[in-house]
Write a protein that holds these residues in place. Structure first.
Motif, short mmCIF file in Angstrom:
data_model
loop_
_atom_site.label_atom_id
_atom_site.label_comp_id
_atom_site.label_asym_id
_atom_site.label_seq_id
_atom_site.Cartn_x
_atom_site.Cartn_y
_atom_site.Cartn_z
N GLY A 22 35.61 122.51 47.75
CA GLY A 22 34.50 122.19 48.63
C GLY A 22 33.61 121.08 48.09
N LEU A 23 33.43 121.05 46.77
CA LEU A 23 32.60 120.01 46.16
C LEU A 23 33.21 118.63 46.31
N GLN A 24 34.53 118.56 46.50
CA GLN A 24 35.16 117.26 46.71
C GLN A 24 34.73 116.63 48.03
N LEU A 25 34.31 117.46 48.97
CA LEU A 25 33.87 116.96 50.27
C LEU A 25 32.39 116.61 50.30
N MET A 26 31.69 116.97 49.25
CA MET A 26 30.25 116.72 49.20
C MET A 26 29.96 115.52 48.32
N PRO A 27 28.88 114.79 48.61
CA PRO A 27 28.55 113.62 47.79
C PRO A 27 28.05 114.01 46.41
N THR A 28 28.37 113.21 45.42
CA THR A 28 27.86 113.37 44.06
C THR A 28 26.88 112.24 43.78
N PRO A 29 26.03 112.37 42.76
CA PRO A 29 25.10 111.28 42.44
C PRO A 29 25.82 109.96 42.26
N GLU A 30 25.25 108.89 42.80
CA GLU A 30 25.91 107.59 42.76
C GLU A 30 26.14 107.08 41.35
N SER A 31 25.31 107.53 40.40
CA SER A 31 25.44 107.05 39.03
C SER A 31 26.57 107.72 38.27
N VAL A 32 27.16 108.75 38.85
CA VAL A 32 28.24 109.49 38.18
C VAL A 32 29.54 108.71 38.30
N ARG A 33 30.18 108.46 37.16
CA ARG A 33 31.46 107.75 37.15
C ARG A 33 32.63 108.73 37.20
N ASP A 34 32.57 109.78 36.39
CA ASP A 34 33.64 110.77 36.37
C ASP A 34 33.26 111.90 37.33
N ARG A 35 33.64 111.74 38.58
CA ARG A 35 33.23 112.70 39.60
C ARG A 35 33.90 114.06 39.41
N TRP A 36 35.15 114.08 38.95
CA TRP A 36 35.79 115.38 38.71
C TRP A 36 35.08 116.14 37.60
N MET A 37 34.72 115.47 36.52
CA MET A 37 34.03 116.14 35.42
C MET A 37 32.70 116.71 35.89
N TRP A 38 31.99 115.95 36.71
CA TRP A 38 30.70 116.41 37.24
C TRP A 38 30.89 117.66 38.08
N ARG A 39 31.90 117.66 38.95
CA ARG A 39 32.16 118.83 39.79
C ARG A 39 32.58 120.03 38.95
N ASN A 40 33.43 119.78 37.95
CA ASN A 40 33.91 120.87 37.11
C ASN A 40 32.78 121.54 36.36
N ILE A 41 31.89 120.73 35.80
CA ILE A 41 30.76 121.29 35.05
C ILE A 41 29.77 121.97 35.99
#
Length: 208
Positions: A22-41
């Motif tokens: 579900g987090l893959q469908l939601m926006p992450t902070p624009e400054s985040v480069r490693d989006r998978w790592m951000w979602r995982n944490i």
């Protein structure tokens, strides 16, 4: 009862796996480069909030789990342990899906040991108290995961990441005659971003 615990673990696995997707469908902070790592944490933070606070409240409401950590426990404590089993399995699957085995083997070994220990408590109905005490470590993980999310979002300079109530720290200096404490100005900290999951404790080095 063992089948019920495994059913809870399976439902927990599906819930955390669904959260990963579900987090893959939601926006992450624009400054985040490693989006998978951000979602995982972020998912790890959700588990830490649930299991850490649940273990703390549970041990406070039912202190018998401390005096008899092998046999004496309420049924809901076993459910909380089963939820954690589901999370660690889901996290392991997520790492295998998004990283190579060479990148994730150490954390996978950690998860395998944790799942083995917690599953023993869920299936046998014994050692649930020990498992609840071990889940108290997740309280510390809450702070660590928050710091990691701020690091990945490039918010390391924010007050939320590193409060500075004093402009200096005290460093002990010993001589042959006396022991004194001298103030030393705190300089910029050295932060390791090489692998956020392997270095949960972010180190700060004082430079004089």
């Amino acid at each position: 009862m063992a089948s019920g615990g495994l059913l809870v673990a399976g439902a927990s696995f599906a819930a955390f796996q669904g959260l990963h997707w579900g987090l893959q469908l939601m926006p992450t902070p624009e400054s985040v480069r490693d989006r998978w790592m951000w979602r995982n944490i972020f998912v790890s933070l959700m588990h830490s909030l649930l299991s850490g606070t649940g273990a703390l409240v549970g041990l406070w409401l039912f202190p018998q789990m401390v005096t008899d950590p092998i046999y004496d426990h309420p049924s809901w404590a076993r459910v909380l342990v089963a939820v954690s089993v589901g999370y660690f399995v889901a996290d392991g699957v997520d790492m295998l899906w998004n990283q190579t085995l060479a990148q994730a083997w150490d954390l996978l070994c950690h998860h395998l040991v944790v799942v083995s220990c917690l599953s023993t408590a869920v299936v046998s109905g014994h050692f649930v108290g020990f498992s609840m005490v071990s889940l108290l470590l997740e309280l510390n993980s809450i702070c660590l995961h928050l710091r990691k999310l701020l690091l990945l979002s490039h918010k390391a300079s924010s007050l939320a990441f590193r409060p500075r109530p004093y402009p200096f720290i005290l460093v002990h200096k010993e001589t042959q005659q006396t022991k004194t404490c001298e103030p030393v100005t705190r300089n910029n900290s050295t932060l390791s971003l090489k692998d956020p999951r392997r270095n949960l404790a972010v180190s700060s080095y004082v430079q004089t």
